[in-house]
Design a protein around this motif. Structure first.
Motif, PDB file in Angstrom:
ATOM      1  N   LYS A 289       5.184   0.064   1.395  1.00 11.50           N
ATOM      2  CA  LYS A 289       3.904   0.186   1.223  1.00 11.50           C
ATOM      3  C   LYS A 289       3.117  -0.607   2.394  1.00 11.50           C
ATOM      4  O   LYS A 289       2.014   0.245   3.153  1.00 11.50           O
ATOM      5  CB  LYS A 289       3.433  -0.267  -0.016  1.00 11.50           C
TER       6      LYS A 289
ATOM      7  N   GLN B 209       3.024   4.982   4.826  1.00 17.25           N
ATOM      8  CA  GLN B 209       2.743   5.724   3.579  1.00 17.25           C
ATOM      9  C   GLN B 209       4.161   6.697   3.232  1.00 17.25           C
ATOM     10  O   GLN B 209       4.014   7.629   2.771  1.00 17.25           O
ATOM     11  CB  GLN B 209       1.530   6.871   4.059  1.00 17.25           C
TER      12      GLN B 209
ATOM     13  N   ARG C 240      -2.259  13.476  -1.526  1.00 13.42           N
ATOM     14  CA  ARG C 240      -2.844  12.491  -1.189  1.00 13.42           C
ATOM     15  C   ARG C 240      -3.086  12.168   0.159  1.00 13.42           C
ATOM     16  O   ARG C 240      -4.189  11.727   0.546  1.00 13.42           O
ATOM     17  CB  ARG C 240      -1.910  11.214  -1.920  1.00 13.42           C
ATOM     18  N   LYS C 241      -2.155  12.669   1.001  1.00 15.98           N
ATOM     19  CA  LYS C 241      -2.574  12.809   2.466  1.00 15.98           C
ATOM     20  C   LYS C 241      -3.598  13.688   2.897  1.00 15.98           C
ATOM     21  O   LYS C 241      -4.312  13.398   3.938  1.00 15.98           O
ATOM     22  CB  LYS C 241      -1.296  12.793   3.007  1.00 15.98           C
TER      23      LYS C 241
ATOM     24  N   ALA D 246       2.680  13.670  -2.868  1.00 11.39           N
ATOM     25  CA  ALA D 246       2.271  12.699  -1.655  1.00 11.39           C
ATOM     26  C   ALA D 246       1.353  13.828  -0.697  1.00 11.39           C
ATOM     27  O   ALA D 246       0.632  13.136  -0.004  1.00 11.39           O
ATOM     28  CB  ALA D 246       3.674  12.461  -1.045  1.00 11.39           C
TER      29      ALA D 246
END
Length: 242
Positions: free
Chosen positions: A72, A76, A126-127, A123
């Protein structure tokens, strides 16, 4: 799923071999398999994995939780914990590293595939979250909706109806269905009220696309859309009759 690169961190070589074979059979590319978190961390910048499968119970100098914290910190890359029957204290510590999922060993191929698919989707969300709907939309405006790996434009007047799908809104047109990263309530507030109306707690329809009314249903493009009792009076006031 060709082209998806996966890095595996698992200190039991038999389990690592089984998972690697399953990943290969499923069409994923295993770019590296390591039995120590330290070794995996050194190679992440070079291998550039799309996702990491990480044993929560690594027995080296770095535990799986320690490795997760460093993953983390470095960037990412989404990771999934592999776990046996871990105790509640370990799971409690693990959740603070915010893994995308947990897979219980032995891992079934179908569970492995679906978990990776969902993780990659989440993912990407989120990006690159879909922008919110703008205010003051008109029937001739277009909105961009996410489909696979691109955004497609839909003109509002081409929409047949919008239905609730969990916390999202599913836009239905004659050519397909598209997921909006927003709630049905937000659609109701921002779509033009002259043409779109809520007819059920789970449905908003385009009035121009209504073909028939059958008892407590509307018919649009041959599909029956339920009309809730609390919405019926308002709907009928918006329709013209002879």
């Amino acid at each position: 799923m060709g082209g998806i690169k996966i890095l595996l961190v698992e200190d039991d070589w038999i389990i690592a071999k089984e998972i690697t074979l399953s990943l290969n059979d499923l069409g994923f590319e295993v770019v590296g398999s390591f039995d120590a978190g330290e070794d995996a961390l050194k190679k992440i910048p070079e291998l550039k994995p799309d996702i990491i499968l990480l044993d929560i119970g690594l027995s080296g100098e770095m535990s799986g939780i320690d490795t997760a914290r460093e993953i983390k910190r470095q960037g990412q890359v989404p990771f999934i914990f592999l776990t046996a029957l871990a105790d509640s204290t370990t799971i409690e510590k693990a959740k603070f590293t915010e893994p995308y999922a947990y897979l219980v060993k032995p891992v079934k191929p179908e569970t492995l595939y679906s978990t990776i698919e969902i993780t990659l989707h989440n993912a990407a969300q989120r990006k690159d979250p879909t922008p919110p709907l703008k205010e003051g939309l008109t029937i001739d405006d277009g909105i961009f909706v996410k489909t696979k790996n691109r955004l497609e434009k839909i003109v509002l007047k081409e929409i047949l109806w919008v239905e609730a799908s969990d916390i999202y809104a599913l836009v239905c047109t004659s050519s397909g269905r598209y997921l909006l990263n927003t709630s049905l309530k937000s659609v109701e507030e921002k779509f033009p009220v002259q043409r779109f109306i809520r007819v059920h707690r789970s449905y908003i329809v385009n009035l121009d696309r209504v073909e028939a009314i059958e008892e407590d249903d509307l018919v649009i493009a041959g599909q029956r859309i339920p009309v809730g009792k609390t919405y019926k009076e308002k709907l009928m006031s918006r329709l013209s009759f002879l």
